[in-house]
Design an enzyme around this catalytic site. Structure first.
Site, mmCIF file in Angstrom:
data_model
loop_
_atom_site.group_PDB
_atom_site.id
_atom_site.type_symbol
_atom_site.label_atom_id
_atom_site.label_comp_id
_atom_site.label_asym_id
_atom_site.label_seq_id
_atom_site.Cartn_x
_atom_site.Cartn_y
_atom_site.Cartn_z
ATOM 1 C CD GLN A 71 -2.963 -0.952 2.313
ATOM 2 O OE1 GLN A 71 -3.025 -1.651 3.295
ATOM 3 N NE2 GLN A 71 -3.821 0.035 2.087
ATOM 4 C CG HIS A 72 0.307 3.259 2.432
ATOM 5 N ND1 HIS A 72 -1.031 3.538 2.571
ATOM 6 C CD2 HIS A 72 0.592 2.308 3.378
ATOM 7 C CE1 HIS A 72 -1.523 2.799 3.562
ATOM 8 N NE2 HIS A 72 -0.565 2.047 4.059
ATOM 9 C CG ASP A 230 0.004 -5.457 1.296
ATOM 10 O OD1 ASP A 230 -0.652 -4.605 1.936
ATOM 11 O OD2 ASP A 230 1.238 -5.571 1.394
#
Ligand SMILES: Nc1ncnc2c1ncn2[C@@H]1O[C@H](COP(=O)(O)OP(=O)(O)O)[C@@H](O)[C@H]1O
Ligand SMILES: O=C(CO)[C@@H](O)[C@H](O)COP(=O)(O)O
EC number: 2.7.1.17
Length: 468
Positions: A71-72, A230
């Site tokens: 992520q991110h 995820d």
């Protein structure tokens, strides 16, 4: 047999599963490594994905594909769709000062959780964009679109058809700090705040529904699912239902719970993210989990198996040693500049076995802290489903129930993020109203004698590091 494919482009590697859409049985699989570091050229993910797809026998025969991912990460694109600079990953802490600035500028932590469900920390995408605006203004000025790792790979699989075609899903969008998962809308004002400019013209990936397809594979025409972050992928792969909790020990250590209601934690310990089915996935995430075992295995000159055996040969409590494993700085609690420390060493307790034990007790003690953070929102966690690379460790399986003080459910060895992405692909391919149900055969439930003193000692050491 209808086949579908699920991809997990995670921090350290990419995994590809080709799965029977009816049963969820894995038919073929492949993987490839990612480069080390917290700043990575997205082209390296694309190259690795190509290798992993090839080692999985190719995807020409699958009915749908979906991509889950770390992520991110900030993937900044210019108007032509070219990557402007290497992506800053979720575990890159250089944007910690930007996170503090943004928090203050909007009016404090409560204002952020009211807006987007999370208090900015260095992991979240918005803080990386603010860092870009301050440190590399020319790059920031060139930003025409911002994608996340899974969005960018989905778009690459579709042949990179222009930035307007980018798509994402609600779970990963909720980790940007400029998407409101309750209102299901981007907060362009917060994107603009981060970029220090009017961001009305910046393309953000269209947020698809949980089983919606916006793009197709350039090679085969198979539909591409919305993909997911995820942790949402793992929840889907495990088939978690509301109230059920996962514990992932990969590069990150994550406690996540599926919830029908959002959580707003102004302390910042819990991020109010979304899941991949239309619900919520509040989670606590640390920057230091499986790699701690890599470090100790290297220091002690052993492999993972021998490290685990050494740890199990020591007494609970590691002779008094306490490891605060904050090697990469930390996000939960927010201590981006922290370093790791090993406390209470004496001539007598400084043995290889105690050092190994302290590594396991440190990582699991930290996860117990994360579990407590989730519990403080009224979630009764009595059981966790264990996934991630370090779930393969026999020592983790043996020690986790005692140190965490909960039952630990261990599913069969597998890649649950990629399986969740495959399940999403099967959902897209079927056009069904509900997500497919793929029972997991051979789940083990482990329990152990509770050792609360280990949690207690860890919590005290962490509180000291926080200065509280
Ligand atoms: N038996 C084991 N014991 C402890 N750690 C392990 C074991 N097997 C793999 N790992 C660790 O798991 C990590 C990879 O897990 P993974 O979940 O794939 O990470 P990520 O999703 O962050 O890429 C690596 O740091 C690896 O060394
Ligand atoms: O930042 C988070 C969750 O908020 C991490 O969980 C990343 O999504 C990376 O996951 P792994 O690659 O460690 O599984």
């Amino acid at each position: 047999m209808t086949l579908v494919a699920g991809i997990d482009s995670s921090t350290q590697s990419v995994k590809v599963l080709v799965v029977d859409a009816e049963s969820g049985a894995v038919v073929r699989q492949g993987r490839a490594a990612h480069p080390d570091g917290t700043e990575v050229a997205p082209s390296a993910w694309w190259t690795a994905l190509g290798e992993a797809m090839e080692s999985a026998g190719g995807l020409d025969d699958v009915a749908a594909v979906s991509v889950g991912g770390q992520q991110h990460g900030m993937v900044a694109l210019d108007a032509s769709g070219a990557v402007i600079r290497d992506a800053l990953l979720w575990n890159d802490t250089r944007s910690a000062p930007a996170a503090s600035d943004l928090t203050e500028e909007l009016g404090g932590p409560q204002a952020w959780v009211d807006a987007v469900g999370s208090v900015p920390v260095a992991s979240l995408t918005a803080t990386k964009l603010r860092w870009l605006a301050d440190a590399e203004p020319d790059h920031a000025a060139a930003v025409a679109a911002v994608a996340l790792p899974h969005d960018w790979l989905t778009w690459q699989l579709a042949g990179a058809p222009g930035i307007e075609a980018l798509v994402t899903d609600r779970s990963d969008a909720s980790g940007t700090a400029y998407f409101d998962a309750v209102g299901n809308a981007y907060r362009r004002d917060l994107l603009g705040l981060a970029l220090r400019r009017d961001a009305a013209d910046v393309v953000l990936p269209r947020v698809l529904g949980p089983a919606e397809s916006g793009l197709a594979m350039a090679t085969s025409g198979a539909p591409l699912g919305p993909g997911c972050g995820d942790n949402a992928g793992a929840a889907l792969g495990l088939g978690l239902t509301p109230g059920e909790t996962s514990l992932s020990l990969g590069t990150s250590g994550v406690v996540a719970v599926v919830s029908t209601t959002p959580v707003a934690d102004a302390s910042g310990a819990i991020n109010g993210f979304a899941d991949a089915t239309g619900e919520y996935l509040p989670l606590a995430c640390t920057l230091n989990a499986a790699q701690v075992f890599d470090v100790f295995a290297r220091l002690l000159g052993v492999d993972h198996r021998a490290l685990g055996e050494l740890a199990l040969s020591a007494e609970p409590g590691a002779g008094g040693l306490v490891l605060l494993p904050l090697f990469n700085g930390e996000r939960t609690p927010n201590l981006p500049d922290a370093t790791a420390s090993l406390r209470h060493m004496t001539m007598a307790n400084s043995t290889r076995a105690n050092l190994a034990r302290a590594a396991f007790e440190g990582v699991l003690g930290h996860m117990a802290y994360a579990l407590d953070a989730v519990r403080s929102f009224g979630v009764a966690v009595e059981r966790v489903s264990l996934v991630g690379g370090a779930a393969k460790s026999a020592a983790i399986r043996q020690l986790a129930p005692s140190i965490l003080g909960v039952e630990v459910v261990v599913p069969p060895d597998g890649e649950y993020v990629a399986l969740g992405a495959a399940k999403q692909a099967a959902w897209v391919a079927s056009g069904a109203a509900e997500v497919p149900v793929w029972p997991l055969a051979g789940v083990e439930t482990l329990a152990g004698d509770d050792t609360p003193f280990i949690r207690q000692r860890f919590a005290e050491a962490l509180a000291e590091a926080e200065g509280v």
